[in-house]
Design a protein around this motif. Structure first.
Motif, mmCIF file in Angstrom:
data_model
loop_
_atom_site.group_PDB
_atom_site.id
_atom_site.type_symbol
_atom_site.label_atom_id
_atom_site.label_comp_id
_atom_site.label_asym_id
_atom_site.label_seq_id
_atom_site.Cartn_x
_atom_site.Cartn_y
_atom_site.Cartn_z
ATOM 1 N N VAL A 100 0.867 -1.179 0.000
ATOM 2 C CA VAL A 100 0.000 0.000 0.000
ATOM 3 C C VAL A 100 0.903 1.228 0.000
ATOM 4 O O VAL A 100 1.732 1.389 0.905
ATOM 5 N N PRO A 101 0.772 2.099 -0.999
ATOM 6 C CA PRO A 101 1.578 3.327 -0.994
ATOM 7 C C PRO A 101 1.051 4.271 0.093
ATOM 8 O O PRO A 101 -0.159 4.403 0.280
ATOM 9 N N ILE A 102 1.991 4.903 0.813
ATOM 10 C CA ILE A 102 1.592 5.799 1.906
ATOM 11 C C ILE A 102 1.869 7.254 1.567
ATOM 12 O O ILE A 102 0.983 8.101 1.667
ATOM 13 N N ARG A 103 3.085 7.545 1.149
ATOM 14 C CA ARG A 103 3.462 8.937 0.874
ATOM 15 C C ARG A 103 4.792 8.950 0.147
ATOM 16 O O ARG A 103 5.476 7.940 0.055
ATOM 17 N N ALA A 138 10.874 2.459 -0.878
ATOM 18 C CA ALA A 138 11.336 1.962 -2.171
ATOM 19 C C ALA A 138 10.798 2.875 -3.263
ATOM 20 O O ALA A 138 9.685 3.403 -3.150
ATOM 21 N N GLU A 139 11.595 3.066 -4.280
ATOM 22 C CA GLU A 139 11.200 3.857 -5.444
ATOM 23 C C GLU A 139 10.663 5.233 -5.059
ATOM 24 O O GLU A 139 9.694 5.731 -5.631
ATOM 25 N N GLY A 140 11.279 5.836 -4.049
ATOM 26 C CA GLY A 140 10.919 7.191 -3.648
ATOM 27 C C GLY A 140 9.620 7.314 -2.875
ATOM 28 O O GLY A 140 9.093 8.407 -2.723
ATOM 29 N N ARG A 141 9.090 6.179 -2.393
ATOM 30 C CA ARG A 141 7.831 6.182 -1.654
ATOM 31 C C ARG A 141 7.980 5.435 -0.333
ATOM 32 O O ARG A 141 8.818 4.546 -0.213
ATOM 33 N N VAL A 142 7.114 5.789 0.614
ATOM 34 C CA VAL A 142 6.957 5.006 1.840
ATOM 35 C C VAL A 142 5.792 4.056 1.578
ATOM 36 O O VAL A 142 4.755 4.465 1.053
ATOM 37 N N TRP A 143 5.990 2.802 1.945
ATOM 38 C CA TRP A 143 4.989 1.761 1.704
ATOM 39 C C TRP A 143 4.675 1.029 3.009
ATOM 40 O O TRP A 143 5.530 0.922 3.883
ATOM 41 N N THR A 146 -1.630 -4.787 6.584
ATOM 42 C CA THR A 146 -0.968 -3.830 5.697
ATOM 43 C C THR A 146 -1.819 -2.568 5.547
ATOM 44 O O THR A 146 -1.300 -1.452 5.622
ATOM 45 N N VAL A 147 -3.113 -2.737 5.368
ATOM 46 C CA VAL A 147 -4.017 -1.590 5.262
ATOM 47 C C VAL A 147 -4.001 -0.796 6.569
ATOM 48 O O VAL A 147 -3.881 0.434 6.559
ATOM 49 N N ASN A 148 -4.100 -1.484 7.715
ATOM 50 C CA ASN A 148 -4.050 -0.788 9.005
ATOM 51 C C ASN A 148 -2.726 -0.051 9.199
ATOM 52 O O ASN A 148 -2.706 1.068 9.721
ATOM 53 N N THR A 149 -1.635 -0.681 8.797
ATOM 54 C CA THR A 149 -0.319 -0.057 8.937
ATOM 55 C C THR A 149 -0.255 1.232 8.114
ATOM 56 O O THR A 149 0.256 2.246 8.578
ATOM 57 N N ASP A 187 2.982 -8.419 11.242
ATOM 58 C CA ASP A 187 3.264 -9.085 9.965
ATOM 59 C C ASP A 187 3.441 -8.106 8.812
ATOM 60 O O ASP A 187 4.000 -8.456 7.784
ATOM 61 N N ALA A 188 2.950 -6.895 8.977
ATOM 62 C CA ALA A 188 3.168 -5.849 7.972
ATOM 63 C C ALA A 188 4.446 -5.101 8.347
ATOM 64 O O ALA A 188 4.937 -5.216 9.468
ATOM 65 N N ARG A 189 4.968 -4.341 7.429
ATOM 66 C CA ARG A 189 6.186 -3.568 7.673
ATOM 67 C C ARG A 189 6.091 -2.242 6.931
ATOM 68 O O ARG A 189 5.432 -2.134 5.904
ATOM 69 N N TYR A 190 6.802 -1.256 7.465
ATOM 70 C CA TYR A 190 7.024 -0.020 6.725
ATOM 71 C C TYR A 190 8.268 -0.218 5.890
ATOM 72 O O TYR A 190 9.231 -0.859 6.334
ATOM 73 N N ALA A 191 8.260 0.325 4.694
ATOM 74 C CA ALA A 191 9.406 0.193 3.796
ATOM 75 C C ALA A 191 9.519 1.459 2.950
ATOM 76 O O ALA A 191 8.546 2.194 2.787
#
Length: 151
Positions: A51-54, A83-88, A110-113, A77-81
Motif C-alpha cells: 500500500v503506498p503511503i506517501r 522503495a522507489e521514492g515512496r513510503v509503503w 498492511t491496510v491498518n499499517t 506481519d506488515a512492515r514499513y518500507a
C-alpha cells in the motif's frame, strides 16, 4: 495443507474485493477505500502486498526511527518500507505455504499499517514484546487528553 496458487489467491482476494483486477501474477484491489497491490513471483515462491503511503521525500530522521520502532513491535506481519521514492506498508511472505487466513490477515494488517502511519504506526493486531511503540502511543493519548482539556 494446500499450496497457495495464483488461482487460489485470486479466489481469496475476490472475496475481499469483488472488483479485483488481475494481470498475470499481479492483483489490484481496494480494501476500506485503500488501494492494495499484490505482486507474486511463483518461480521465487514469494508474494508481496503493498500500500503506498506517501513520498519518501522530506522524511525526517524521527519519522524513519518511528517506522523502525513500529516494525519491531506494532506493525507485526506488515512492515514499513521505503522503495522507489515512496513510503509503503508491505506484507511479504513465501507464496506456496501461505494459508488463506494468513493472506487475509496480512492484507488487513498492511491496510491498518498504512492508515495508522503518522499516528499509532500499528497493524491493529496488537503489540509484540518489548519495544517503543507502547510509550509513543501512550504519549499520543496523553497529548490528546491535554488538548481536550484546553477547550
Amino acid at each position: 495443507m494446500v499450496d497457495m496458487t495464483l488461482t487460489r489467491m485470486e479466489t481469496v482476494l475476490t472475496r475481499l474485493d469483488p472488483a479485483l483486477e488481475r494481470a498475470g501474477g499481479a492483483f489490484r484491489m481496494t480494501v476500506e477505500d485503500v488501494p492494495v497491490l499484490v505482486i507474486t513471483d511463483p518461480t521465487a515462491d514469494r508474494m508481496r502486498a503493498m500500500v503506498p503511503i506517501r513520498s519518501a521525500e522530506g522524511l525526517k530522521p524521527e519519522d524513519l526511527t518511528r517506522m523502525m520502532q513500529a516494525n519491531f513491535d506494532s506493525a507485526l506481519d506488515a512492515r514499513y518500507a521505503v522503495a522507489e521514492g515512496r513510503v509503503w506498508a508491505v506484507f511479504i511472505h513465501p507464496l506456496s505455504p501461505l494459508r488463506d487466513d494468513q493472506l487475509v490477515s496480512g492484507i488487513g494488517q498492511t491496510v491498518n499499517t498504512a492508515l495508522s502511519y503518522g499516528t499509532l504506526f500499528s497493524s491493529g493486531a496488537g503489540q509484540f514484546g518489548r519495544g517503543d511503540s507502547q510509550k509513543a502511543q501512550r504519549e499520543l493519548l496523553e497529548r490528546l487528553q491535554r488538548q481536550g482539556r484546553d477547550i
